[in-house]
Design a protein around this motif. Structure first.
Motif, mmCIF file in Angstrom:
data_model
loop_
_atom_site.group_PDB
_atom_site.id
_atom_site.type_symbol
_atom_site.label_atom_id
_atom_site.label_comp_id
_atom_site.label_asym_id
_atom_site.label_seq_id
_atom_site.Cartn_x
_atom_site.Cartn_y
_atom_site.Cartn_z
ATOM 1 N N TYR A 97 -49.352 -66.776 -25.441
ATOM 2 C CA TYR A 97 -48.773 -65.493 -25.001
ATOM 3 C C TYR A 97 -47.241 -65.605 -25.038
ATOM 4 O O TYR A 97 -46.555 -64.782 -25.642
ATOM 5 C CB TYR A 97 -49.235 -65.131 -23.584
ATOM 6 C CG TYR A 97 -48.304 -64.147 -22.929
ATOM 7 C CD1 TYR A 97 -47.341 -64.574 -22.009
ATOM 8 C CD2 TYR A 97 -48.329 -62.799 -23.267
ATOM 9 C CE1 TYR A 97 -46.453 -63.683 -21.452
ATOM 10 C CE2 TYR A 97 -47.442 -61.903 -22.710
ATOM 11 C CZ TYR A 97 -46.491 -62.358 -21.800
ATOM 12 O OH TYR A 97 -45.592 -61.476 -21.251
ATOM 13 N N ARG B 267 -40.052 -67.742 -7.984
ATOM 14 C CA ARG B 267 -40.031 -66.695 -8.999
ATOM 15 C C ARG B 267 -39.033 -65.601 -8.601
ATOM 16 O O ARG B 267 -38.607 -65.534 -7.452
ATOM 17 C CB ARG B 267 -41.415 -66.039 -9.117
ATOM 18 C CG ARG B 267 -42.498 -66.951 -9.699
ATOM 19 C CD ARG B 267 -42.274 -67.213 -11.159
ATOM 20 N NE ARG B 267 -43.339 -68.028 -11.742
ATOM 21 C CZ ARG B 267 -43.405 -69.347 -11.681
ATOM 22 N NH1 ARG B 267 -42.462 -70.033 -11.037
ATOM 23 N NH2 ARG B 267 -44.394 -70.005 -12.266
ATOM 24 N N ASP C 13 -47.749 -73.754 -15.019
ATOM 25 C CA ASP C 13 -46.808 -73.021 -14.158
ATOM 26 C C ASP C 13 -45.403 -73.605 -14.267
ATOM 27 O O ASP C 13 -45.230 -74.829 -14.253
ATOM 28 C CB ASP C 13 -47.269 -73.097 -12.691
ATOM 29 C CG ASP C 13 -48.044 -71.854 -12.287
ATOM 30 O OD1 ASP C 13 -48.780 -71.898 -11.292
ATOM 31 O OD2 ASP C 13 -47.905 -70.817 -12.984
HETATM 32 C C1 WQD Z 1 -46.487 -66.210 -9.747
HETATM 33 C C2 WQD Z 1 -46.546 -67.408 -8.808
HETATM 34 C C3 WQD Z 1 -48.286 -68.977 -9.310
HETATM 35 C C4 WQD Z 1 -51.649 -66.377 -8.406
HETATM 36 C C5 WQD Z 1 -46.857 -64.270 -15.361
HETATM 37 C C6 WQD Z 1 -46.669 -64.351 -16.827
HETATM 38 C C7 WQD Z 1 -45.338 -63.768 -17.177
HETATM 39 C C8 WQD Z 1 -45.249 -62.364 -16.649
HETATM 40 C C9 WQD Z 1 -45.484 -62.350 -15.138
HETATM 41 C C10 WQD Z 1 -45.841 -60.764 -18.314
HETATM 42 C C11 WQD Z 1 -46.805 -68.718 -9.533
HETATM 43 C C12 WQD Z 1 -48.514 -68.318 -7.958
HETATM 44 C C13 WQD Z 1 -50.369 -66.840 -8.590
HETATM 45 C C14 WQD Z 1 -52.463 -66.944 -7.385
HETATM 46 C C15 WQD Z 1 -50.659 -68.396 -6.784
HETATM 47 N N1 WQD Z 1 -46.196 -61.533 -17.275
HETATM 48 N N2 WQD Z 1 -49.888 -67.829 -7.791
HETATM 49 N N3 WQD Z 1 -51.926 -67.933 -6.605
HETATM 50 O O1 WQD Z 1 -47.220 -66.944 -13.859
HETATM 51 O O2 WQD Z 1 -44.937 -66.361 -12.864
HETATM 52 O O3 WQD Z 1 -45.859 -65.019 -14.742
HETATM 53 O O4 WQD Z 1 -46.775 -62.938 -14.925
HETATM 54 O O5 WQD Z 1 -44.782 -60.670 -18.838
HETATM 55 O O6 WQD Z 1 -45.203 -63.789 -18.565
HETATM 56 O O7 WQD Z 1 -46.683 -65.704 -17.162
HETATM 57 O O8 WQD Z 1 -46.861 -64.827 -12.502
HETATM 58 O O9 WQD Z 1 -48.064 -63.783 -10.632
HETATM 59 O O10 WQD Z 1 -49.333 -65.378 -12.161
HETATM 60 O O11 WQD Z 1 -47.657 -66.290 -10.578
HETATM 61 O O12 WQD Z 1 -50.191 -69.295 -6.071
HETATM 62 O O13 WQD Z 1 -53.648 -66.561 -7.167
HETATM 63 O O14 WQD Z 1 -47.653 -67.216 -7.911
HETATM 64 O O15 WQD Z 1 -48.571 -70.378 -9.239
HETATM 65 O O16 WQD Z 1 -46.062 -69.734 -8.895
HETATM 66 P P1 WQD Z 1 -46.225 -65.927 -13.466
HETATM 67 P P2 WQD Z 1 -48.068 -65.021 -11.469
#
Ligand code: WQD
Length: 343
Positions: free
Chosen positions: A151, A233, A299
């Motif tokens: 992706y 983030r 991550d």
């Molecule tokens: C955020 C944080 C997880 C779920 C993704 C895509 C990125 C963009 C945004 C499109 C991380 C933690 C998450 C859960 C958790 N998408 N988490 N428990 O991975 O930063 O980015 O979405 O453009 O391209 O990669 O977003 O919301 O999945 O995770 O602890 O059940 O929350 O480890 O640290 P991410 P996310």
């Protein structure tokens, strides 16, 4: 009014951008194949705007279908291209699906745009192109690294395609917006994030856990080199993000943009996962059931934006706080429950 074609305009960020385009005096034309969005989003947009928005059920990899839209909608001033798959984990399992759709749709769209002399494009990119950055906050000069997933690689490849096109002497002028983490929903609670199935992303998992749809949130890892051990983030309210697209279109139509420009779109502030959870609990009063689990492979430990360039060049500033974004996400979740029980 200037027509702006919005591919993926029924999606999460697309639908919020359609609303802001109308508020800014543009005439958006939605193009969506509804593979990862629902028609209910169009009803929500109509409820906010008090009017219908033209929508074509079209796949951006289908050149003939795209041509039909460009023929029907003469005078398109610019295009905002959201249409793409975005589930990181799914892209690892099904890379060809992601390369075909995410890269194929951009190439096809650009070819049809050139045929119709439409030469202004805002592209939906992602901070994922930075991989694991060596320095924080990341600026647009931060080296783009090998992506962590197919992706992320499709976003990197699309940026390279736009750069090559700009270097080829094409008339195309593009702005790539590198999103950080979009969260929240429109304050009316009539549109918001509609994850299909079990949410991958943090905030919809939080709201579904708070609503009792999910049993418990697992926080992926608490042994990172951060104040509380959980990942950092840059959570940006989706309405602020939508407004950044209007600012990008304004810049392209002003004629001031270079052939290709990149902008980080975030708040400029990093928050840990635990801080995000605590902000949700504070603002909603809902105690969240969560546990700490193992790290999630792929991550990025820490990433947040330097937004100086978007502020200085686009005049972009975020106005919503993390708490306000969390409240809007919760209001949207309650609206979804309400409309489900009424149905
Ligand atoms: C955020 C944080 C997880 C779920 C993704 C895509 C990125 C963009 C945004 C499109 C991380 C933690 C998450 C859960 C958790 N998408 N988490 N428990 O991975 O930063 O980015 O979405 O453009 O391209 O990669 O977003 O919301 O999945 O995770 O602890 O059940 O929350 O480890 O640290 P991410 P996310």
């Amino acid at each position: 009014m200037k027509k702006i074609l919005v591919t993926g305009g029924a999606g999460y960020i697309g639908s919020h951008t359609v609303v802001e385009l109308v508020e800014a005096g543009y005439e958006p034309i939605i193009l969506d194949n509804f593979s990862n969005s629902q028609e209910s989003a169009l009803e929500g947009v109509k409820a906010i705007l008090g009017r219908d928005i033209t929508c074509y059920r079209t796949d951006c990899t289908d050149a003939a279908a795209l041509r039909e839209v460009f023929e029907k909608e003469a005078g398109i001033a610019g295009v905002i291209h959201f249409a793409a798959y975005k589930a990181v984990g799914e892209s690892v399992a099904e890379p060809l699906k992601y390369y075909h759709n995410n890269v194929g749709s951009l190439v096809t769209l650009l070819q049809v745009m050139e045929e119709f002399q439409v030469d202004k494009l805002v592209f939906s990119s992602s901070c994922t192109v930075y991989g694991i950055p060596d320095q924080l906050p990341v600026t647009e000069q931060t080296p783009v690294q090998k992506a962590n997933s197919p992706y992320g690689n499709t976003k990197k490849m699309c940026e390279e395609i736009l750069t090559d096109l700009a270097d080829s002497g094409s008339n195309m002028h593009s702005i790539a917006l590198r999103y950080f983490n979009p969260i929240g929903a429109h304050p009316s609670a009539k549109i918001g994030e509609l994850p299909l199935g079990v949410p991958n992303n943090l905030v919809p998992f939080i709201t579904q856990t708070a609503a009792g749809i999910r049993e418990q949130l697992t926080i992926f890892g608490s042994d990172y080199d951060t104040p509380d051990g959980t990942c950092i983030r840059d959570y940006v309210h989706v309405v602020d993000l939508a407004k950044a697209h209007v600012a990008a279109i304004n810049r392209l139509l002003s004629g001031k943009a270079e052939n290709i420009e990149f902008f980080n779109v975030g708040t400029g502030t990093g928050n840990t996962v635990l801080e995000a959870v605590q902000a949700f609990e504070r603002v909603t009063g809902v105690k969240l059931n969560y546990k700490i689990g193992p790290r999630r492979p792929g991550d990025v430990p820490k990433i947040y934006a330097d937004v100086t360039k978007a502020t200085e060049v686009l005049g972009f500033r975020t106005t919503s706080t993390l708490e306000e974004a969390m409240q809007s996400a919760w209001d949207w979740q309650l609206h979804l429950q309400e409309s489900t029980t009424k149905a």
